[in-house]
Write a protein that holds these residues in place. Structure first.
Motif, PDB file in Angstrom:
ATOM      1  N   VAL A  67       0.837  -1.206   0.000  1.00 43.96           N
ATOM      2  CA  VAL A  67       0.000   0.000   0.000  1.00 43.96           C
ATOM      3  C   VAL A  67       0.874   1.260   0.000  1.00 43.96           C
ATOM      4  O   VAL A  67       1.890   1.316   0.682  1.00 43.96           O
ATOM      5  CB  VAL A  67      -0.913   0.002   1.252  1.00 43.96           C
TER       6      VAL A  67
ATOM      7  N   PHE B 179       0.589   5.131   1.023  1.00 46.11           N
ATOM      8  CA  PHE B 179      -0.220   6.154   1.683  1.00 46.11           C
ATOM      9  C   PHE B 179       0.438   7.513   1.449  1.00 46.11           C
ATOM     10  O   PHE B 179       1.495   7.797   2.005  1.00 46.11           O
ATOM     11  CB  PHE B 179      -0.320   5.876   3.193  1.00 46.11           C
TER      12      PHE B 179
ATOM     13  N   PHE C  43      -0.528  14.531   0.827  1.00 46.48           N
ATOM     14  CA  PHE C  43      -1.842  14.706   0.209  1.00 46.48           C
ATOM     15  C   PHE C  43      -2.934  14.748   1.283  1.00 46.48           C
ATOM     16  O   PHE C  43      -3.817  15.594   1.259  1.00 46.48           O
ATOM     17  CB  PHE C  43      -2.091  13.536  -0.761  1.00 46.48           C
ATOM     18  N   HIS C  44      -2.844  13.849   2.242  1.00 46.63           N
ATOM     19  CA  HIS C  44      -3.837  13.782   3.318  1.00 46.63           C
ATOM     20  C   HIS C  44      -3.634  14.892   4.343  1.00 46.63           C
ATOM     21  O   HIS C  44      -4.586  15.466   4.853  1.00 46.63           O
ATOM     22  CB  HIS C  44      -3.751  12.425   4.037  1.00 46.63           C
TER      23      HIS C  44
ATOM     24  N   PHE D 204      -6.406  17.284   6.258  1.00 44.29           N
ATOM     25  CA  PHE D 204      -6.835  16.996   7.635  1.00 44.29           C
ATOM     26  C   PHE D 204      -5.741  17.366   8.624  1.00 44.29           C
ATOM     27  O   PHE D 204      -4.563  17.330   8.288  1.00 44.29           O
ATOM     28  CB  PHE D 204      -7.156  15.502   7.798  1.00 44.29           C
TER      29      PHE D 204
ATOM     30  N   LEU E 238      -8.282   8.756  15.204  1.00 43.54           N
ATOM     31  CA  LEU E 238      -8.344   7.443  14.547  1.00 43.54           C
ATOM     32  C   LEU E 238      -7.279   6.469  15.050  1.00 43.54           C
ATOM     33  O   LEU E 238      -7.278   5.302  14.679  1.00 43.54           O
ATOM     34  CB  LEU E 238      -8.233   7.598  13.019  1.00 43.54           C
TER      35      LEU E 238
ATOM     36  N   CYS F 112      -7.864   3.455   7.556  1.00 43.42           N
ATOM     37  CA  CYS F 112      -8.226   4.067   6.272  1.00 43.42           C
ATOM     38  C   CYS F 112      -9.751   4.030   6.065  1.00 43.42           C
ATOM     39  O   CYS F 112     -10.318   4.908   5.420  1.00 43.42           O
ATOM     40  CB  CYS F 112      -7.571   3.343   5.096  1.00 43.42           C
TER      41      CYS F 112
ATOM     42  N   CYS G 188     -12.514   6.862   6.521  1.00 42.72           N
ATOM     43  CA  CYS G 188     -12.816   7.844   5.470  1.00 42.72           C
ATOM     44  C   CYS G 188     -13.091   7.184   4.124  1.00 42.72           C
ATOM     45  O   CYS G 188     -13.947   7.650   3.376  1.00 42.72           O
ATOM     46  CB  CYS G 188     -11.651   8.814   5.299  1.00 42.72           C
ATOM     47  N   HIS G 189     -12.354   6.131   3.821  1.00 42.88           N
ATOM     48  CA  HIS G 189     -12.542   5.471   2.521  1.00 42.88           C
ATOM     49  C   HIS G 189     -13.732   4.521   2.604  1.00 42.88           C
ATOM     50  O   HIS G 189     -13.603   3.308   2.606  1.00 42.88           O
ATOM     51  CB  HIS G 189     -11.245   4.776   2.088  1.00 42.88           C
TER      52      HIS G 189
ATOM     53  N   ILE H  76     -16.754  10.073   2.854  1.00 40.94           N
ATOM     54  CA  ILE H  76     -15.714  11.101   2.955  1.00 40.94           C
ATOM     55  C   ILE H  76     -14.741  10.973   1.782  1.00 40.94           C
ATOM     56  O   ILE H  76     -14.280  11.959   1.232  1.00 40.94           O
ATOM     57  CB  ILE H  76     -14.981  10.979   4.314  1.00 40.94           C
ATOM     58  N   ALA H  77     -14.453   9.768   1.390  1.00 38.87           N
ATOM     59  CA  ALA H  77     -13.576   9.504   0.235  1.00 38.87           C
ATOM     60  C   ALA H  77     -14.047   8.211  -0.447  1.00 38.87           C
ATOM     61  O   ALA H  77     -14.850   7.464   0.129  1.00 38.87           O
ATOM     62  CB  ALA H  77     -12.131   9.370   0.688  1.00 38.87           C
ATOM     63  N   TRP H  78     -13.527   7.966  -1.629  1.00 46.94           N
ATOM     64  CA  TRP H  78     -13.907   6.766  -2.389  1.00 46.94           C
ATOM     65  C   TRP H  78     -13.692   5.505  -1.542  1.00 46.94           C
ATOM     66  O   TRP H  78     -12.833   5.470  -0.672  1.00 46.94           O
ATOM     67  CB  TRP H  78     -13.171   6.686  -3.723  1.00 46.94           C
TER      68      TRP H  78
ATOM     69  N   LEU I 154      -6.028   1.647  -6.076  1.00 54.43           N
ATOM     70  CA  LEU I 154      -5.658   3.012  -5.697  1.00 54.43           C
ATOM     71  C   LEU I 154      -4.819   3.002  -4.419  1.00 54.43           C
ATOM     72  O   LEU I 154      -3.960   3.857  -4.237  1.00 54.43           O
ATOM     73  CB  LEU I 154      -6.908   3.887  -5.520  1.00 54.43           C
TER      74      LEU I 154
HETATM   75  C1  HEC Z   1      -9.289  11.291   7.583  1.00 50.66           C
HETATM   76  C2  HEC Z   1      -9.757  10.703   6.348  1.00 50.66           C
HETATM   77  C3  HEC Z   1      -8.851   9.778   5.581  1.00 50.66           C
HETATM   78  C4  HEC Z   1      -8.117   8.701   6.059  1.00 50.66           C
HETATM   79  C5  HEC Z   1      -8.034   8.185   7.475  1.00 50.66           C
HETATM   80  C6  HEC Z   1      -7.461   8.123   4.920  1.00 50.66           C
HETATM   81  N1  HEC Z   1      -7.779   8.820   3.783  1.00 50.66           N
HETATM   82 FE1  HEC Z   1      -7.042   8.485   1.913  1.00 50.66          FE
HETATM   83  N2  HEC Z   1      -8.091  10.075   1.213  1.00 50.66           N
HETATM   84  C7  HEC Z   1      -8.972  10.847   1.939  1.00 50.66           C
HETATM   85  C8  HEC Z   1      -9.577  11.832   1.061  1.00 50.66           C
HETATM   86  C9  HEC Z   1     -10.637  12.850   1.463  1.00 50.66           C
HETATM   87  C10 HEC Z   1      -9.030  11.617  -0.212  1.00 50.66           C
HETATM   88  C11 HEC Z   1      -9.379  12.369  -1.486  1.00 50.66           C
HETATM   89  C12 HEC Z   1     -10.528  11.654  -2.124  1.00 50.66           C
HETATM   90  C13 HEC Z   1     -10.947  12.252  -3.431  1.00 50.66           C
HETATM   91  O1  HEC Z   1     -10.162  12.983  -4.059  1.00 50.66           O
HETATM   92  O2  HEC Z   1     -12.078  11.948  -3.820  1.00 50.66           O
HETATM   93  C14 HEC Z   1      -8.084  10.504  -0.082  1.00 50.66           C
HETATM   94  C15 HEC Z   1      -7.315  10.031  -1.121  1.00 50.66           C
HETATM   95  C16 HEC Z   1      -6.454   8.951  -1.041  1.00 50.66           C
HETATM   96  C17 HEC Z   1      -5.608   8.482  -2.109  1.00 50.66           C
HETATM   97  C18 HEC Z   1      -5.500   9.088  -3.501  1.00 50.66           C
HETATM   98  C19 HEC Z   1      -4.481  10.201  -3.483  1.00 50.66           C
HETATM   99  C20 HEC Z   1      -4.395  10.925  -4.792  1.00 50.66           C
HETATM  100  O3  HEC Z   1      -3.280  11.306  -5.182  1.00 50.66           O
HETATM  101  O4  HEC Z   1      -5.448  11.135  -5.439  1.00 50.66           O
HETATM  102  C21 HEC Z   1      -4.955   7.369  -1.652  1.00 50.66           C
HETATM  103  C22 HEC Z   1      -3.955   6.515  -2.413  1.00 50.66           C
HETATM  104  C23 HEC Z   1      -5.378   7.162  -0.283  1.00 50.66           C
HETATM  105  N3  HEC Z   1      -6.274   8.152   0.056  1.00 50.66           N
HETATM  106  C24 HEC Z   1      -4.952   6.130   0.519  1.00 50.66           C
HETATM  107  C25 HEC Z   1      -5.239   6.015   1.873  1.00 50.66           C
HETATM  108  C26 HEC Z   1      -4.738   4.943   2.733  1.00 50.66           C
HETATM  109  C27 HEC Z   1      -3.865   3.801   2.272  1.00 50.66           C
HETATM  110  C28 HEC Z   1      -5.203   5.207   3.986  1.00 50.66           C
HETATM  111  C29 HEC Z   1      -4.925   4.437   5.249  1.00 50.66           C
HETATM  112  C30 HEC Z   1      -3.528   4.110   5.557  1.00 50.66           C
HETATM  113  C31 HEC Z   1      -6.003   6.422   3.907  1.00 50.66           C
HETATM  114  N4  HEC Z   1      -6.007   6.870   2.626  1.00 50.66           N
HETATM  115  C32 HEC Z   1      -6.631   7.020   4.993  1.00 50.66           C
HETATM  116  C33 HEC Z   1      -9.240  10.724   3.273  1.00 50.66           C
HETATM  117  C34 HEC Z   1      -8.646   9.825   4.139  1.00 50.66           C
END
Ligand code: HEC
Ligand code: HEC
Ligand code: HEC
Length: 139
Positions: free
Chosen positions: A51, A53, A57-58, A62, A71, A93, A96-97, A101-103, A110
């Motif tokens: 994976v 992360f 970006f995050h 946040f 969390l 993850c 939100c995912h 909140i997110a996909w 992804l």
């Molecule tokens: C607090 C909320 C939150 C958490 C927890 C979270 N994400 Fe996300 N993540 C988001 C949001 C919001 C987006 C943007 C989604 C969109 O663009 O539709 C995102 C986008 C992503 C992307 C795409 C980045 C890009 O360049 O477009 C990846 C990869 C990703 N997350 C992986 C992870 C992984 C792996 C974890 C756990 C280890 C995680 N996320 C935990 C909220 C979160």
């Protein structure tokens, strides 16, 4: 009069350079500190790509507290025992995912996007940066 305006121009130029430099150092440090985290405690073993992360970006979206306090993510690459059951259950993850909140989780690729056999690490971490000589202008 002429001398004064020249002085002022010099001062301004210096000020602009200082701001510019500070801006660049900031970006570099931020990138180093918040590079991508590769998480591979279980993925390879389960036949999935590790994976990635993207921390920065995050982090732009946040506050630290959301993930590292609310969390419960520990401050250590690979330091959390994350698996898909927990994610689908809304932990880590999955908080939100979830399609709100997110996909959501069905977008396996992804998250599972690293090259197979990439070890758990912070890619472009400060430590890695310090270990190699850089062409940067900093002394
Ligand atoms: C607090 C909320 C939150 C958490 C927890 C979270 N994400 Fe996300 N993540 C988001 C949001 C919001 C987006 C943007 C989604 C969109 O663009 O539709 C995102 C986008 C992503 C992307 C795409 C980045 C890009 O360049 O477009 C990846 C990869 C990703 N997350 C992986 C992870 C992984 C792996 C974890 C756990 C280890 C995680 N996320 C935990 C909220 C979160
Ligand atoms: C939001 C990010 C994210 C998405 C989407 C995601 N995973 Fe994961 N998955 C993770 C993380 C983080 C881990 C822990 C990685 C590790 O330690 O190796 C993990 C671990 C795994 C593991 C090993 C641990 C276990 O639970 O057995 C498998 C297998 C897995 N994922 C399969 C999938 C499949 C299949 C999908 C799509 C249906 C998927 N994942 C979608 C983040 C994600
Ligand atoms: C969207 C969630 C999220 C946010 C926001 C977030 N982090 Fe993280 N952070 C993570 C995850 C996930 C990891 C990797 C944990 C793992 O591998 O199990 C991590 C890892 C870390 C690490 C350990 C890196 C290493 O060298 O091992 C540090 C330090 C860290 N975060 C600091 C911060 C700081 C400081 C902020 C705010 C400026 C922040 N994080 C914001 C999710 C987040």
């Amino acid at each position: 009069m002429k001398k004064l305006s020249k002085l002022r121009a010099g001062f301004l130029a210096g000020l602009i350079m200082t701001i510019f430099a500070a801006f660049f150092v900031d970006i570099n440090d931020a990138r180093a500190e918040y590079g991508d985290v590769v998480i591979n405690n279980y993925s390879d073993g389960a036949g999935m790509r590790p994976v990635v992360f993207p921390h920065w970006f995050h982090r732009m979206r946040f506050r630290c507290k959301v993930c590292h306090a609310d969390l419960g993510f520990k401050f250590k690459a690979g330091g959390n025992e994350i698996n898909m059951v927990k994610i689908i259950d809304g932990q880590f993850c999955g908080a939100c995912h979830n399609g709100e909140i997110a996909w959501s989780v069905e977008n396996c690729n992804l998250c599972h996007s690293a090259k197979p056999n990439t070890p758990t690490q912070v890619h472009e971490s400060t430590v890695q940066k310090l270990a190699q000589p850089t062409g940067a202008s900093k002394k």
